[in-house]
Design an enzyme around this catalytic site. Structure first.
Site, PDB file in Angstrom:
ATOM      1  N   GLU A 108     -72.266 -54.755 -25.952  1.00  0.00           N
ATOM      2  CA  GLU A 108     -71.344 -53.635 -25.745  1.00  0.00           C
ATOM      3  C   GLU A 108     -69.908 -54.112 -25.590  1.00  0.00           C
ATOM      4  O   GLU A 108     -69.677 -55.117 -24.915  1.00  0.00           O
ATOM      5  CB  GLU A 108     -71.674 -52.945 -24.416  1.00  0.00           C
ATOM      6  CG  GLU A 108     -72.701 -51.875 -24.470  1.00  0.00           C
ATOM      7  CD  GLU A 108     -72.854 -51.208 -23.099  1.00  0.00           C
ATOM      8  OE1 GLU A 108     -73.511 -50.182 -23.041  1.00  0.00           O
ATOM      9  OE2 GLU A 108     -72.327 -51.716 -22.088  1.00  0.00           O
ATOM     10  N   TYR A 145     -65.478 -46.938 -26.936  1.00  0.00           N
ATOM     11  CA  TYR A 145     -66.728 -47.635 -26.650  1.00  0.00           C
ATOM     12  C   TYR A 145     -67.386 -48.023 -27.970  1.00  0.00           C
ATOM     13  O   TYR A 145     -67.446 -47.213 -28.908  1.00  0.00           O
ATOM     14  CB  TYR A 145     -67.664 -46.718 -25.856  1.00  0.00           C
ATOM     15  CG  TYR A 145     -69.070 -47.274 -25.713  1.00  0.00           C
ATOM     16  CD1 TYR A 145     -69.427 -48.002 -24.591  1.00  0.00           C
ATOM     17  CD2 TYR A 145     -70.028 -47.090 -26.728  1.00  0.00           C
ATOM     18  CE1 TYR A 145     -70.709 -48.533 -24.468  1.00  0.00           C
ATOM     19  CE2 TYR A 145     -71.308 -47.614 -26.609  1.00  0.00           C
ATOM     20  CZ  TYR A 145     -71.638 -48.337 -25.484  1.00  0.00           C
ATOM     21  OH  TYR A 145     -72.890 -48.878 -25.374  1.00  0.00           O
TER      22      TYR A 145
END
Ligand code: GDP
Ligand code: MN
Length: 380
Positions: free
Chosen positions: A189, A101
């Site tokens: 993101e 991530y």
């Protein structure tokens, strides 16, 4: 303003971040044609403004173009977090060796953009954040210097032991930081950032939210708005020049001025009620705005009472009154309405309302108390 994944992927790609190619389809046949063009295994992905698409069945791998068509048929029209899927992205499927991530958010507490990375990326990142927060590495970036190479590399090593991969991730982080500034994002993101079995690092999903205050000076980004994917009421409000935010309560509020609108909501809560919305009809005088405002408020089935709170400065009482009368002729109200009207042209406004059979109060407390009682089905 939220972007779709395919739009966010385009932005990342333009900033030099490795993202697989892909095209968007609105019909299963289009999906099939794209899959045929791409050749090989593809992934079919729901394009909605929501995370957790994978878990909801909105991300599916297909070995053939025919299978891509079948998946597209299942995904198009599906509902994910109360949003209907109208488009799917078809992209070549990547082989995944690991999922990480990488994200940047504008953080109010540190008043800085914060870069967060985790080697435990993928569809369970929320759980990682809740249960094993030590697996998430954070860095508050000083906007004067930006994300420095050694900082990015340190976080690259938090993701990968391999030097080449750590460098590739660091490079992606710096490019992501550049993209955040370039498009005016409040959040960007990549989840997952994957490694493939041959060792390359690439972004397989992208989420970008744009700070609405940036849109004025970035028409190219503003043009990416997908009205069909947004809450209907908020779209109508924006087009009518109203500032509207939907809330969970049952007292529909229609107020002039943001400060008074906030104070009205506070007072509704103070007297034991719950506002159904924030709505600022603005300072300008225009009966049409009032009509639009009432249409939006009455369109919310939760609303049990409507509260007008008008303290006229630039806003004129007669304009507001005309708007109320016009609106209630166009669509008769099904719930009680309480009007507080003072300030500029209040006398003219009250006269217009009385001729149409409405009463107006002068005191804000009285009006709020009455509206709260009426929303609860009591007679004030
Ligand atoms: P989200 O659930 O809305 O975040 O959607 P993602 O795009 O992140 O996809 C969810 C999951 O599907 C990812 O974490 C991957 O595990 C998987 N996935 C997505 N794209 C691919 C792909 O190209 N190949 C493979 N093998 N899996 C993928
Ligand atoms: Mn994802």
């Amino acid at each position: 303003m939220n972007l779709h994944e395919y739009q966010a992927r385009d932005i990342l790609r333009r900033h030099g971040i490795p993202v697989p190619p892909g095209e968007v389809a609105s019909t299963p046949a289009e999906a099939r044609a794209i899959a045929e063009r791409l050749g090989g295994k593809v992934v079919v992905k729901a394009q909605v403004h929501a995370g957790g698409r994978g878990k909801a069945g909105g991300v599916k791998l297909a070995k053939t173009a025919a299978e891509a068509e079948t998946h597209a048929k299942a995904i198009l029209g599906m509902t994910i977090k109360s949003l209907t899927v109208q488009k799917v992205l078809i992209a070549p499927a990547a082989e995944i060796a690991s999922e990480s991530y990488v994200g940047i958010i504008v953080d109010r507490a540190s008043q800085r953009p914060v870069l967060m990375v985790s080697p435990a990326g993928g569809i369970d990142i929320e759980e990682v954040a809740a249960k094993t927060p030590d697996k998430i590495h954070r860095l508050a970036i000083d906007p004067r210097y930006g994300l420095l190479p050694h900082q990015a590399l340190a976080l690259g090593f938090a993701l990968y032991g391999d030097v080449k991969q750590a460098r590739a991730a660091a490079d992606i982080m710096q490019k992501l930081y550049g993209a955040v500034y370039a498009v005016g994002a409040s959040l960007a993101e990549i989840n997952p950032l994957v490694t493939t079995p041959d060792g390359t690092v690439q972004a397989l999903d992208a989420k970008i939210s744009i700070d609405d205050n940036e849109l004025e000076r970035r028409p190219d980004i503003a043009a990416l708005r997908d009205v069909s994917a947004e809450a209907r009421q908020e779209v109508v409000a924006r087009e009518a020049g109203l500032t509207f935010i939907k809330l969970e309560g049952n007292v529909g509020c229609c107020v002039n001025g943001a400060g008074l609108a906030m104070a009205t909501m506070d007072l509704v809560k103070y007297y034991g009620g719950e506002p159904a919305n924030f709505l600022d009809i603005g300072g300008s005088s225009n009966p049409q705005k009032v009509v639009s405002a009432l249409r939006i408020i009455t369109g919310d089935p939760n609303v049990k009472a409507i509260l007008f709170n008008i303290f006229g400065g630039i806003t004129r009482g007669d304009d507001v009154a005309n708007g109320i009368v016009q609106a209630t002729k166009e669509f008769p109200l099904k719930v009680p309405m309480v009007i507080r009207l003072t300030g500029t042209n209040e006398r003219e406004g009250i006269a217009i309302l009385e001729r149409a059979g409405f009463a107006a109060l002068a005191d804000m407390d009285d009006a709020v108390k009455q509206a709260v009682a009426k929303a609860k089905g009591k007679v004030a």
